[in-house]
Each structure stands twice: as C-alpha cells, then as structure tokens.
Design an enzyme around this catalytic site. Structure first.
Site, PDB file in Angstrom:
ATOM      1  N   ARG A  80       1.005  10.590  13.735  1.00 59.64           N
ATOM      2  CA  ARG A  80       0.670  11.025  12.334  1.00 59.64           C
ATOM      3  C   ARG A  80      -0.085  12.289  12.557  1.00 59.64           C
ATOM      4  O   ARG A  80      -1.390  12.379  13.150  1.00 59.64           O
ATOM      5  CB  ARG A  80      -0.113  10.174  11.545  1.00 59.64           C
ATOM      6  CG  ARG A  80      -0.190  10.317  10.128  1.00 59.64           C
ATOM      7  CD  ARG A  80      -1.067   9.363   9.436  1.00 59.64           C
ATOM      8  NE  ARG A  80      -0.426   7.971   8.891  1.00 59.64           N
ATOM      9  CZ  ARG A  80      -1.095   6.853   8.922  1.00 59.64           C
ATOM     10  NH1 ARG A  80      -2.546   6.803   9.045  1.00 59.64           N
ATOM     11  NH2 ARG A  80      -0.677   5.841   8.493  1.00 59.64           N
ATOM     12  N   GLY A  84      -1.244   1.957  22.008  1.00 64.21           N
ATOM     13  CA  GLY A  84      -2.290   2.961  22.405  1.00 64.21           C
ATOM     14  C   GLY A  84      -2.084   4.347  22.258  1.00 64.21           C
ATOM     15  O   GLY A  84      -2.711   5.234  22.253  1.00 64.21           O
ATOM     16  N   TYR A 122       0.657  -1.313   0.025  1.00 65.57           N
ATOM     17  CA  TYR A 122      -0.057   0.113   0.100  1.00 65.57           C
ATOM     18  C   TYR A 122       0.833   1.160  -0.034  1.00 65.57           C
ATOM     19  O   TYR A 122       0.879   2.070  -0.979  1.00 65.57           O
ATOM     20  CB  TYR A 122      -0.819   0.034   1.165  1.00 65.57           C
ATOM     21  CG  TYR A 122      -1.847   1.186   1.342  1.00 65.57           C
ATOM     22  CD1 TYR A 122      -2.993   1.098   0.556  1.00 65.57           C
ATOM     23  CD2 TYR A 122      -1.736   2.258   2.203  1.00 65.57           C
ATOM     24  CE1 TYR A 122      -3.785   2.213   0.637  1.00 65.57           C
ATOM     25  CE2 TYR A 122      -2.601   3.364   2.201  1.00 65.57           C
ATOM     26  CZ  TYR A 122      -3.822   3.182   1.404  1.00 65.57           C
ATOM     27  OH  TYR A 122      -4.365   4.348   1.389  1.00 65.57           O
TER      28      TYR A 122
HETATM   29  N1  LIG Z   1     -10.262   6.730   4.129  1.00 64.92           N
HETATM   30  C1  LIG Z   1      -8.884   7.144   4.389  1.00 64.92           C
HETATM   31  O1  LIG Z   1      -8.707   7.432   5.524  1.00 64.92           O
HETATM   32  C2  LIG Z   1      -7.747   7.272   3.519  1.00 64.92           C
HETATM   33  C3  LIG Z   1      -6.706   7.877   3.872  1.00 64.92           C
HETATM   34  C4  LIG Z   1      -5.638   7.937   2.902  1.00 64.92           C
HETATM   35  C5  LIG Z   1      -5.903   7.574   1.530  1.00 64.92           C
HETATM   36  N2  LIG Z   1      -6.993   7.287   1.073  1.00 64.92           N
HETATM   37  C6  LIG Z   1      -7.183   6.777  -0.330  1.00 64.92           C
HETATM   38  O2  LIG Z   1      -8.553   7.363  -0.743  1.00 64.92           O
HETATM   39  C7  LIG Z   1      -9.116   6.289  -1.567  1.00 64.92           C
HETATM   40  C8  LIG Z   1     -10.549   6.042  -1.128  1.00 64.92           C
HETATM   41  O3  LIG Z   1     -10.333   5.269   0.106  1.00 64.92           O
HETATM   42  P1  LIG Z   1     -11.677   4.984   0.973  1.00 64.92           P
HETATM   43  O4  LIG Z   1     -11.472   5.030   2.349  1.00 64.92           O
HETATM   44  O5  LIG Z   1     -13.043   5.356   0.207  1.00 64.92           O
HETATM   45  O6  LIG Z   1     -11.596   3.167   0.613  1.00 64.92           O
HETATM   46  P2  LIG Z   1     -12.780   2.259   0.247  1.00 64.92           P
HETATM   47  O7  LIG Z   1     -12.279   0.920   0.438  1.00 64.92           O
HETATM   48  O8  LIG Z   1     -14.045   2.446   0.802  1.00 64.92           O
HETATM   49  O9  LIG Z   1     -12.962   2.493  -1.252  1.00 64.92           O
HETATM   50  C9  LIG Z   1     -12.001   2.153  -2.362  1.00 64.92           C
HETATM   51  C10 LIG Z   1     -12.858   1.810  -3.584  1.00 64.92           C
HETATM   52  O10 LIG Z   1     -11.888   1.415  -4.602  1.00 64.92           O
HETATM   53  C11 LIG Z   1     -12.379   0.049  -5.143  1.00 64.92           C
HETATM   54  N3  LIG Z   1     -11.468  -0.663  -5.648  1.00 64.92           N
HETATM   55  C12 LIG Z   1     -10.562  -1.302  -5.078  1.00 64.92           C
HETATM   56  N4  LIG Z   1      -9.690  -1.926  -5.945  1.00 64.92           N
HETATM   57  C13 LIG Z   1     -10.224  -1.638  -7.127  1.00 64.92           C
HETATM   58  C14 LIG Z   1      -9.664  -2.087  -8.461  1.00 64.92           C
HETATM   59  N5  LIG Z   1      -8.547  -2.803  -8.909  1.00 64.92           N
HETATM   60  N6  LIG Z   1     -10.356  -1.513  -9.517  1.00 64.92           N
HETATM   61  C15 LIG Z   1     -11.627  -0.827  -9.201  1.00 64.92           C
HETATM   62  N7  LIG Z   1     -11.929  -0.709  -8.182  1.00 64.92           N
HETATM   63  C16 LIG Z   1     -11.240  -0.951  -7.224  1.00 64.92           C
HETATM   64  C17 LIG Z   1     -13.309  -0.511  -3.952  1.00 64.92           C
HETATM   65  O11 LIG Z   1     -14.346  -1.547  -4.348  1.00 64.92           O
HETATM   66  C18 LIG Z   1     -14.004   0.730  -3.355  1.00 64.92           C
HETATM   67  O12 LIG Z   1     -15.060   0.899  -3.861  1.00 64.92           O
HETATM   68  C19 LIG Z   1      -8.026   5.150  -1.674  1.00 64.92           C
HETATM   69  O13 LIG Z   1      -7.274   5.515  -2.716  1.00 64.92           O
HETATM   70  C20 LIG Z   1      -7.461   5.238  -0.318  1.00 64.92           C
HETATM   71  O14 LIG Z   1      -5.931   4.879  -0.608  1.00 64.92           O
HETATM   72  C21 LIG Z   1      -7.967   6.744   2.139  1.00 64.92           C
HETATM   73  O1  LIG Z   2      -4.791   8.039   6.566  1.00 65.62           O
HETATM   74  C1  LIG Z   2      -3.952   7.441   5.989  1.00 65.62           C
HETATM   75  O2  LIG Z   2      -3.116   7.664   5.244  1.00 65.62           O
HETATM   76  C2  LIG Z   2      -4.222   5.880   6.030  1.00 65.62           C
HETATM   77  O3  LIG Z   2      -4.812   5.637   7.307  1.00 65.62           O
HETATM   78  C3  LIG Z   2      -5.240   4.485   7.502  1.00 65.62           C
HETATM   79  O4  LIG Z   2      -4.247   3.325   8.004  1.00 65.62           O
HETATM   80  P1  LIG Z   2      -4.266   3.338   9.651  1.00 65.62           P
HETATM   81  O5  LIG Z   2      -3.720   4.815  10.421  1.00 65.62           O
HETATM   82  O6  LIG Z   2      -3.051   2.511  10.114  1.00 65.62           O
HETATM   83  O7  LIG Z   2      -5.707   3.020  10.023  1.00 65.62           O
HETATM   84  P2  LIG Z   2      -6.420   2.146  11.148  1.00 65.62           P
HETATM   85  O8  LIG Z   2      -6.375   0.713  10.692  1.00 65.62           O
HETATM   86  O9  LIG Z   2      -7.698   3.021  11.172  1.00 65.62           O
HETATM   87  O10 LIG Z   2      -5.653   2.151  12.361  1.00 65.62           O
HETATM   88  C4  LIG Z   2      -5.201   3.613  13.008  1.00 65.62           C
HETATM   89  C5  LIG Z   2      -4.708   3.310  14.463  1.00 65.62           C
HETATM   90  O11 LIG Z   2      -5.562   2.649  14.957  1.00 65.62           O
HETATM   91  C6  LIG Z   2      -5.200   1.453  15.580  1.00 65.62           C
HETATM   92  N1  LIG Z   2      -6.575   0.558  15.944  1.00 65.62           N
HETATM   93  C7  LIG Z   2      -6.782   0.003  14.753  1.00 65.62           C
HETATM   94  C8  LIG Z   2      -8.041  -0.770  14.858  1.00 65.62           C
HETATM   95  C9  LIG Z   2      -8.357  -1.147  16.281  1.00 65.62           C
HETATM   96  O12 LIG Z   2      -9.548  -1.888  16.361  1.00 65.62           O
HETATM   97  N2  LIG Z   2      -7.858  -0.655  17.156  1.00 65.62           N
HETATM   98  C10 LIG Z   2      -6.763   0.198  17.098  1.00 65.62           C
HETATM   99  O13 LIG Z   2      -6.293   0.631  18.125  1.00 65.62           O
HETATM  100  C11 LIG Z   2      -4.034   0.928  14.917  1.00 65.62           C
HETATM  101  O14 LIG Z   2      -3.343   0.416  15.669  1.00 65.62           O
HETATM  102  C12 LIG Z   2      -3.562   2.134  14.538  1.00 65.62           C
HETATM  103  O15 LIG Z   2      -2.612   2.599  15.374  1.00 65.62           O
HETATM  104  C13 LIG Z   2      -6.056   3.995   6.223  1.00 65.62           C
HETATM  105  O16 LIG Z   2      -6.839   2.949   6.536  1.00 65.62           O
HETATM  106  C14 LIG Z   2      -5.164   3.916   5.145  1.00 65.62           C
HETATM  107  O17 LIG Z   2      -5.912   3.528   3.963  1.00 65.62           O
HETATM  108  C15 LIG Z   2      -4.898   5.563   4.852  1.00 65.62           C
HETATM  109  O18 LIG Z   2      -4.381   5.598   3.723  1.00 65.62           O
END
Ligand SMILES: NC(=O)c1ccc[n+]([C@@H]2O[C@H](COP(=O)([O-])OP(=O)(O)OC[C@H]3O[C@@H](n4cnc5c(N)ncnc54)[C@H](O)[C@@H]3O)[C@@H](O)[C@H]2O)c1
Ligand SMILES: O=C(O)[C@H]1O[C@H](OP(=O)(O)OP(=O)(O)OC[C@H]2O[C@@H](n3ccc(=O)[nH]c3=O)[C@H](O)[C@@H]2O)[C@H](O)[C@@H](O)[C@@H]1O
EC number: 4.1.1.35
Length: 345
Positions: free
Chosen positions: A305, A237, A175
């Site tokens: 972060r 945590g 990722y």
């Molecule tokens: N939500 C966050 O906190 C967060 C943080 C950083 C970056 N992002 C980025 O934002 C975007 C959206 O994230 P989200 O939270 O909505 O996630 P999400 O998992 O809800 O949405 C991702 C979507 O992409 C589709 N998808 C995955 N692989 C695919 C493929 N190969 N072809 C076509 N569709 C595909 C999934 O079906 C889904 O609808 C992602 O690129 C993610 O990396 C999200």
């Molecule tokens: O913002 C981002 O850039 C990234 O943040 C997340 O990744 P992460 O921060 O690891 O997301 P979580 O799985 O929500 O975890 C956040 C923190 O919560 C903690 N956590 C997670 C789940 C849980 O049940 N309990 C818990 O303490 C994890 O250890 C971690 O420290 C997103 O899932 C990524 O797609 C995204 O790109």
C-alpha cells in the site's frame, strides 16, 4: 486521473441547496459552524484542535465513544465555541451547521471487525444520515474514506483512478465495502441533490493520542517496545504500508474541505515500509534489546500500500512534511507519558 474526472464527469444535475440561513445571519456572519463526527477519536480530535485555533469557527463533535474518548477533547470541554454531543451517527441528527467532517467509524481492524454489522451500519446508515443533514441545511460534507477501498491492490502505487481489488464477503468487507458504499452515497447525493461533497482517501495515519491498545501496527510496536514485550510482526512481514503523521493528515483534510475539488483524493505519505522494517526502526529507536516475533496474520491483509499523491500535490498544494523517523519519536514521547515509562538516560 479519476479526481480530475470526478469533478467533470460527476457534475451535479441540480444546483446546490440554499445554504443554511446561519451563513447570512447578522450575528453568526463571521462564524463557520462545523460538525466533526468521530471527533473524540484519534484523527478527529487533532482535527478539532486545528479547527478551534480559528476563532471564527464553532465546533460541534458528535461521537458515540466506541473507540474515542472525552479525554481526547478535555481541553475544549466548556469552551464557548465548542460542543460535545454523545450521538450515534446511525441515528438522525438535527442541528444547523455549515460544514461536516464525517469521520465517525471505527478504524482499527480489531475494532471494526468486533461488530461488523454495526460497522457497516455506521458506514452506510451513518453516512446517509449525515448526507441528509447536509442536504437539509445546505452544508458541505467531507467523508474520510480509506485506502482500503483499493483492497489488496494490483496496481502500485495506488492512484485514485484505480477501482480496487476488494473481497466483498471477507472479514474486512464491513469496513472496505462499507466505505465504498459511503463514497457511492456521497456522489449520488452530489449528482441528485447538488450537495457539496469532498472525499479523502486516507492512508495509514499515526501519531500521539492513538489508543494504546488500539491494535494498529505503529501503536502496537511502540507500546510493546515500551512494555519490554516482543514486537509482533504478522507474517510474512514483507507486506508494506505508508505512514502519514497526523498533523500532515489534518492539514490535508482542511485543504480538501476548503478547496474546489470533490475528490476522491489520496491523502497519505508515500514513504513505504515493510512491517519488518517498521519493527526494526521501532526497535532501534526505543529498545534495541527487544525481540521481533513473527505471528500469524489475519485474512485479506493487503500486501502492499502506497499512495500516489500527484492529485493532492496538484489540486490541494499538499504534501506530507513529517518523515516516519521524525514522527515516531513524537509518538514515543506521548506513549511514555501515558504508560508512565520514563526514558532511560
Ligand atoms: N487512522 C487511519 O490510519 C485511517 C486510515 C484511513 C481512514 N481512516 C478514517 O478516518 C476516520 C477516523 O479514524 P481514526 O483513526 O481517528 O479512528 P478512531 O477509531 O480513533 O476514531 C473514530 C471515532 O468515531 C467514533 N465512532 C465510531 N462509530 C460511531 C458511530 N456509529 N457514531 C458516532 N461515532 C462513532 C469513535 O468513537 C471514535 O471517536 C475513520 O472514518 C477512518 O475510517 C483512518
Ligand atoms: O490506511 C488505511 O486505509 C487503513 O489502514 C489501517 O488498516 P491496516 O493497514 O490493516 O492497519 P494495521 O492494523 O495497522 O496493519 C498494518 C500492517 O501491520 C501488520 N501488523 C499489525 C499489527 C501488529 O501487531 N503487527 C503487524 O505486523 C498487519 O498485518 C498489516 O499488514 C487502518 O486501521 C484502517 O482504518 C485504515 O482505513
């Protein structure tokens, strides 16, 4: 800052390709045809809602439904300005559009680690395909990159100029390294082919419509509290995250697309919380009797972060409006509805 530098130092060597003839067409003149990859997902579906509010926009979603669902888009299915295509971005897509919001990629760590080879293909081949499409039709393309490009950051808060501290061979690499390559591809297409690019580095975003069993921390805690299950804080945590409400995120993405800066630009809420603080907040809000349980963490979990959003403020005139304490109740209401758990009076 890197974002300033990006626009100056990474000037395209070629003029942009001629835009799609669509832009000059008599019938579509006033319309912007916009592709949203990953538009059936959490952020994507909220973005689609916002884009559809503008009657001059036509929106096409391409999604393989790996983590997204048609349900998130049900209010638009059948709308004359909306189209939904089951499509995997690792395959080429031949359509005519003016803008591409490229979101397709599983985002929750449990999903992106489930099939890491597919995740890296999605980030690399998927982004290559969307850049190829942008090049063919002269579309502007925005990539949703991530704060994970900073890895386990040694600089805090993280400005765009920080190059990161990323493990290239770890379980998260599909990722975070995948998104880093996607950023590289964006800039190479920009410099080599003159493609108009935008890169958003998104920090943890939350809100209604997240998958209930998505595995990310905010959705986990809210679902656990509503199901009377202990809140699982992963050790120690004390790791921190900064949580942005989804409507703020969508506003930032559209401003970036419409503005003049390539980015990369951090979009996130600088309010920083430890996971213990987040658990306490959810407990207080939803169920003060619930237990908070410390569980084992996963490898390479970033310890801190927080976005430096100086550039977003300056270049996009953007900053988040919704505090965590205001956003969590909105998400609670959505989860209650979907889980069928009424609020006790
Ligand atoms: N939500 C966050 O906190 C967060 C943080 C950083 C970056 N992002 C980025 O934002 C975007 C959206 O994230 P989200 O939270 O909505 O996630 P999400 O998992 O809800 O949405 C991702 C979507 O992409 C589709 N998808 C995955 N692989 C695919 C493929 N190969 N072809 C076509 N569709 C595909 C999934 O079906 C889904 O609808 C992602 O690129 C993610 O990396 C999200
Ligand atoms: O913002 C981002 O850039 C990234 O943040 C997340 O990744 P992460 O921060 O690891 O997301 P979580 O799985 O929500 O975890 C956040 C923190 O919560 C903690 N956590 C997670 C789940 C849980 O049940 N309990 C818990 O303490 C994890 O250890 C971690 O420290 C997103 O899932 C990524 O797609 C995204 O790109």
């Amino acid at each position: 800052m890197a974002s300033n530098a990006s626009n100056e130092d990474h000037k395209a060597t070629k003029p942009p390709p001629t835009p799609s003839p669509l832009r000059n067409s008599k019938f579509f003149q006033s319309n912007m045809r916009i592709l949203v990859t990953g538009g059936a997902g959490f952020i994507g579906s909220h973005l689609v809602d916002k884009l559809m509010e503008n009657e001059k926009n036509e929106v096409i979603v391409a999604d393989n439904y790996f983590t997204g669902s048609k349900d998130n888009l049900k209010k638009w299915i059948g709308h004359p300005r909306f189209e939904l295509i089951r499509h995997d971005v690792t395959e080429p897509l031949l359509i005519e559009v003016d803008q591409i919001y490229h979101l397709a990629c599983p985002a929750s760590p449990i999903f992106y680690k489930h099939n890491p080879v597919k995740t890296i293909k999605t980030n690399v081949i998927g982004t290559l395909n969307m850049l190829g499409l942008a090049k063919r039709v002269g579309a502007r393309i925005l990539l949703t990159s991530t704060s994970e490009v900073y890895g386990d950051p040694l600089v805090h808060p993280q400005p765009e100029s920080y190059w990161g501290n990323v493990n290239p061979i770890g379980v998260r690499s599909c990722y975070d390294e995948g998104k880093r390559v996607a950023e590289t591809l964006m800039f190479d297409y920009h410099r080599q082919h003159g493609i108009e690019i935008r890169i958003a580095r998104i920090f943890n975003t939350y809100g209604p419509r997240m998958n209930i069993d998505d595995g990310r921390v905010v959705s986990n805690f809210i679902a656990q509290a509503l199901r009377d299950e202990p809140l699982t804080v992963q050790a120690p945590g004390t790791q921190t995250r900064s949580f942005c409400y989804v409507s703020d995120m969508v506003d930032g993405l559209i401003r970036l697309m419409e503005g003049e800066n390539t980015g990369p630009i951090n979009i996130g809420n600088p309010g920083e919380f430890t996971m213990i603080e987040l658990a306490e907040t959810v407990k207080e809000l939803i169920n003060p009797k619930i237990e908070i349980k410390m569980v084992e963490n996963t490898p390479d979990d970033p310890r801190q972060r927080k976005p430096d959003i100086t550039n977003a403020k300056k270049m996009l005139g953007w900053e988040p409006k919704i505090k965590l304490s205001d956003g969590l109740p909105l998400m609670e209401a959505d989860f209650r509805l979907r889980l069928g758990v009424a609020k006790k009076l």
